[in-house]
Design a protein around this motif. Structure first.
Motif, PDB file in Angstrom:
ATOM      1  N   GLY A 144       0.780  -1.236   0.000  1.00 14.71           N
ATOM      2  CA  GLY A 144       0.000   0.000   0.000  1.00 14.71           C
ATOM      3  C   GLY A 144       0.802   1.271   0.000  1.00 14.71           C
ATOM      4  N   TYR A 145       2.145   1.171  -0.065  1.00 15.36           N
ATOM      5  CA  TYR A 145       2.964   2.385  -0.083  1.00 15.36           C
ATOM      6  C   TYR A 145       2.951   2.979  -1.489  1.00 15.36           C
ATOM      7  N   PRO A 146       2.586   4.272  -1.634  1.00 13.60           N
ATOM      8  CA  PRO A 146       2.500   4.902  -2.966  1.00 13.60           C
ATOM      9  C   PRO A 146       3.871   5.292  -3.499  1.00 13.60           C
ATOM     10  N   ILE A 147       4.559   4.370  -4.174  1.00 17.30           N
ATOM     11  CA  ILE A 147       5.896   4.624  -4.713  1.00 17.30           C
ATOM     12  C   ILE A 147       5.772   4.820  -6.219  1.00 17.30           C
ATOM     13  N   ALA A 148       6.166   6.007  -6.675  1.00 21.73           N
ATOM     14  CA  ALA A 148       6.068   6.339  -8.094  1.00 21.73           C
ATOM     15  C   ALA A 148       7.420   6.175  -8.768  1.00 21.73           C
ATOM     16  N   ALA A 149       7.405   5.789 -10.044  1.00 21.97           N
ATOM     17  CA  ALA A 149       8.633   5.720 -10.831  1.00 21.97           C
ATOM     18  C   ALA A 149       8.972   7.113 -11.330  1.00 21.97           C
ATOM     19  N   VAL A 150      10.243   7.492 -11.230  1.00 28.23           N
ATOM     20  CA  VAL A 150      10.712   8.809 -11.668  1.00 28.23           C
ATOM     21  C   VAL A 150      11.412   8.648 -13.012  1.00 28.23           C
ATOM     22  N   LYS A 151      10.962   9.410 -13.999  1.00 30.05           N
ATOM     23  CA  LYS A 151      11.556   9.328 -15.334  1.00 30.05           C
ATOM     24  C   LYS A 151      12.860  10.112 -15.374  1.00 30.05           C
ATOM     25  N   GLY A 152      13.769   9.699 -16.245  1.00 26.87           N
ATOM     26  CA  GLY A 152      15.037  10.390 -16.398  1.00 26.87           C
ATOM     27  C   GLY A 152      16.090   9.444 -16.902  1.00 26.87           C
ATOM     28  N   PRO A 153      17.295   9.972 -17.113  1.00 27.14           N
ATOM     29  CA  PRO A 153      18.377   9.127 -17.642  1.00 27.14           C
ATOM     30  C   PRO A 153      18.659   7.913 -16.773  1.00 27.14           C
ATOM     31  N   ASP A 154      18.613   8.122 -15.437  1.00 24.59           N
ATOM     32  CA  ASP A 154      18.946   7.039 -14.518  1.00 24.59           C
ATOM     33  C   ASP A 154      17.712   6.291 -14.026  1.00 24.59           C
ATOM     34  N   GLY A 155      16.545   6.903 -14.179  1.00 22.71           N
ATOM     35  CA  GLY A 155      15.357   6.300 -13.602  1.00 22.71           C
ATOM     36  C   GLY A 155      15.417   6.390 -12.095  1.00 22.71           C
ATOM     37  N   GLY A 156      14.347   6.103 -11.435  1.00 26.81           N
ATOM     38  CA  GLY A 156      14.381   6.169  -9.982  1.00 26.81           C
ATOM     39  C   GLY A 156      12.996   6.027  -9.386  1.00 26.81           C
ATOM     40  N   TYR A 157      12.907   6.362  -8.065  1.00 29.90           N
ATOM     41  CA  TYR A 157      11.670   6.150  -7.335  1.00 29.90           C
ATOM     42  C   TYR A 157      11.411   7.327  -6.393  1.00 29.90           C
TER      43      TYR A 157
END
Length: 327
Positions: free
Chosen positions: A55-68
């Motif tokens: 249930g933790y709202p973890i979003a993917a972060v766009k970019g060269p390296d990617g992330g969270y």
């Protein structure tokens, strides 16, 4: 199956570490998380998916390296705490009660918060939190010495179990009946009956190195005066009992109560008239008490005791001599 069971604690600990990292800053590159956790990026992705399932709202972060990024969802799932975090939370919320005098409602709100968080903890951690009891004296001010949670838990556990405790204190072995863990002025203390010295003692927790196991159970004695907060405060004021300052006196100030009360601190002030106030106060010594009264910049009548009158006379001679040397 056995191998899977052995891996479960490691996975749970890693999930807790991952969640702590995500809470620490806004964005995390996947490679950085993998390096911190000492796992592969693929493992990080699987662990993120597990947290999402919880249930933790973890979003993917766009970019060269990617992330969270951990979102601030309106509803939080059950909280995850390791042992030290659970005890630290209990300590923080219990000591926050002492701030109630300055911030109305804070003490009650802190206790409600502790009960709310306690409900979502596993039974094992609830027992540890319930075992940790602290007496907070005044707001937590100042920067005290660090004390390990293992030490605080050992002290609190012995208090809770009513078991004799042995510990090294400044390289001296002490054997005591522990009674209260106290937080005062940013420091932690243990109030205990010293079995070798047959007297009450207040020990600084950062100087204590507990010895395990603890000793036999004991029947708790009552601290002098019956109030641990008053007893500890009196010890810091130099008194051997629970009566506060070792030297107490009464005077009449030729000043209105409105001019006296703001500077009276722990003194008792009574209005006797438009320009007269009764003041009962204490200090470390009789000269210190006389000097404290003199700080009010008003004419003084000494009610008693005689030691306070003598202290005024001694200070008068001392100040007169100092003034004479400067003339």
């Amino acid at each position: 199956m056995c191998g899977m069971m052995e891996d479960m604690p490691k996975t749970s600990a890693r999930l807790l570490s991952l969640l702590s990292l995500l809470q620490a800053r806004r964005d995390w590159p996947g490679a950085d998380l993998a390096a911190r956790l000492e796992v592969s990026p693929r493992t990080v992705r699987r662990d993120v998916d597990r947290l999402r399932e919880l249930g933790y709202p973890i979003a993917a972060v766009k970019g060269p390296d990617g992330g969270y990024r951990l979102g601030a969802g309106s509803e939080l799932p059950p909280l995850l705490f390791d042992d030290e975090q659970a005890v630290a939370l209990a300590a923080a919320l219990q000591t926050a009660v002492a701030a109630a005098a300055r911030v109305p409602g804070m003490g009650e709100a802190s206790m409600r918060a502790l009960q709310t968080v306690r409900q979502v903890m596993p039974a094992r951690l609830r027992r540890r939190v319930d075992m940790f009891q602290v007496t907070a004296i005044g707001p937590a001010e100042g920067g005290g010495a660090d004390v390990g949670m293992d030490v605080l838990m050992a002290l609190s556990g012995a208090v809770h179990a009513r078991e004799v405790l042995r510990f090294d204190y400044d390289d001296v072995l002490r054997k005591v009946e522990p009674h209260h863990v106290v937080a005062r002025g940013g420091r932690w203390y243990l109030v205990a009956w010293d079995l070798d010295r047959e007297d009450w003692r207040v020990f600084r927790a950062d100087r204590i190195s507990p010895r395990i196991p603890t000793g036999p159970r004991f029947t708790p004695r009552e601290v002098p005066g019956g109030d641990v907060a008053a007893f500890v405060t009196s010890r810091f004021q130099g008194s051997d009992g629970a009566d506060g300052w070792p030297c107490r006196g009464e005077v009449i100030l030729h000043a209105p109560i409105g001019a006296v009360t703001p500077f009276a601190a722990d003194a008792v002030v009574e209005e006797l008239g438009p320009e007269r106030s009764r003041l009962v106060l204490g200090a470390w010594s009789w000269p210190a008490l006389a000097a404290r009264v003199g700080a009010f910049d008003a004419d003084v009548e000494v009610v008693g005791p005689p030691e306070l009158t003598s202290a005024f006379a001694m200070l008068a001679r001392r100040y007169a001599a100092a003034a004479g040397r400067m003339s």
